[in-house]
Design a protein around this motif. Structure first.
Motif: not given
Ligand SMILES: CCS(=O)(=O)c1ccc(CC(=O)Nc2ccc(-c3ccc(CC(C)C)c(C#N)c3)c(C(F)(F)F)c2)cc1
Length: 246
Positions: A31, A33-37, A40, A111, A113, A116-118
């Protein structure tokens, strides 16, 4: 303590750590590299102070619940009096959450966690607690630099929790015996890994944790004076019990 007992003690604390972690490190590796847009992030940043505080209190309380479970599996913790168990959790649970949080910190883009995202630190702007968030991120960054193994982190977390220089302990002697055993376990693990030099660094980290958590309490006092109703009727009971009641 015979070596066998030491092995058993460390194994039970590592098992407790594993079983009470909401996420395992390998799960979150994917996860990373799952960053908030941008949208978001803006949605968080336009939240009011009390809305964002309430949201974070909920997230923290979820994490704290896992730490309460972890504590119950530390050999000797349940032999302490109820009041001593609560006293240790009041001061130690937030510290262990922050230690665990550091496993989910990405030092390449700063970043952590969250939800749910970083997230970067600026996502928390609406809290009006920039100094606390900066300190939390710096702590997570510095913990990452130590590159602790899960075993080392489990024993360190237990030592952070079983800490006798907490105020108002009923049976300090008993807590001291549990603390000494856990400390021996951590030293044993570090010796086995040929990393005894980490011990004094970990004691320095415990001092940083204490200042972090008193800053958290100070901010919470400020917040509950400004938004008494939010704390009273919208904050999770466990958060209030552990952090808000003196
Ligand atoms: C602990 C169990 S675990 O499985 O390891 C686990 C389980 C879940 C998670 C994700 C997670 O909950 N992250 C998260 C939660 C809250 C906060 C946070 C938010 C705001 C504040 C300021 C205060 C004014 C409320 C503070 C403080 N002090 C901390 C953060 C982060 F620190 F990044 F801001 C991240 C991470 C590991």
């Amino acid at each position: 303590h015979s070596l066998r007992n030491m092995d058993e003690l460390c194994a039970s604390i590592v098992r407790a750590h594993r079983e009470t972690s909401q996420y395992r490190v390998e799960e979150l590796q994917v996860l990373r590299w799952k960053l908030f847009s941008r949208e978001e992030i803006q949605a968080y940043q336009i939240k009011s102070v009390d809305e964002m505080w309430q949201h974070c209190a909920l997230r923290l309380t979820d994490a704290v619940q896992y730490v309460v479970e972890f504590a119950k599996h530390i050999p000797g913790f349940r032999m302490l009096t109820q009041n001593d168990q609560i006293a240790l959790l009041k001061t130690g649970s937030m510290e262990v959450v922050l230690v665990r949080m550091s496993r989910f910190f990405n030092t390449e883009n700063n970043t952590v966690f969250f939800d749910g995202k970083f997230a970067r630190a600026d996502l928390f702007k609406s809290l009006a607690c920039g100094d606390l968030i900066t300190a939390v991120f710096d702590f997570a960054h510095d913990m990452c630099a130590l590159k602790l193994s899960e075993h080392q982190l489990a024993l360190f977390s237990a030592l952070v929790l079983i800490n006798t220089d907490r105020p108002c302990l009923e049976d300090r002697g008993k807590v001291q015996r549990v603390q000494r055993t856990v400390e021996l376990g951590l030293r044993y693990i570090l010796q086995r890994d040929n990393q005894e030099s980490l011990m004094h660094k970990l004691y320095q980290k415990m001092a940083v944790l204490r200042s972090l958590c008193s800053l958290h309490m100070e901010k919470l006092r400020w917040f509950s004076q400004r938004y008494p109703l939010t704390v009273h009727s919208l904050f999770p009971p466990l958060y209030k019990e552990l952090f808000a009641s003196e």
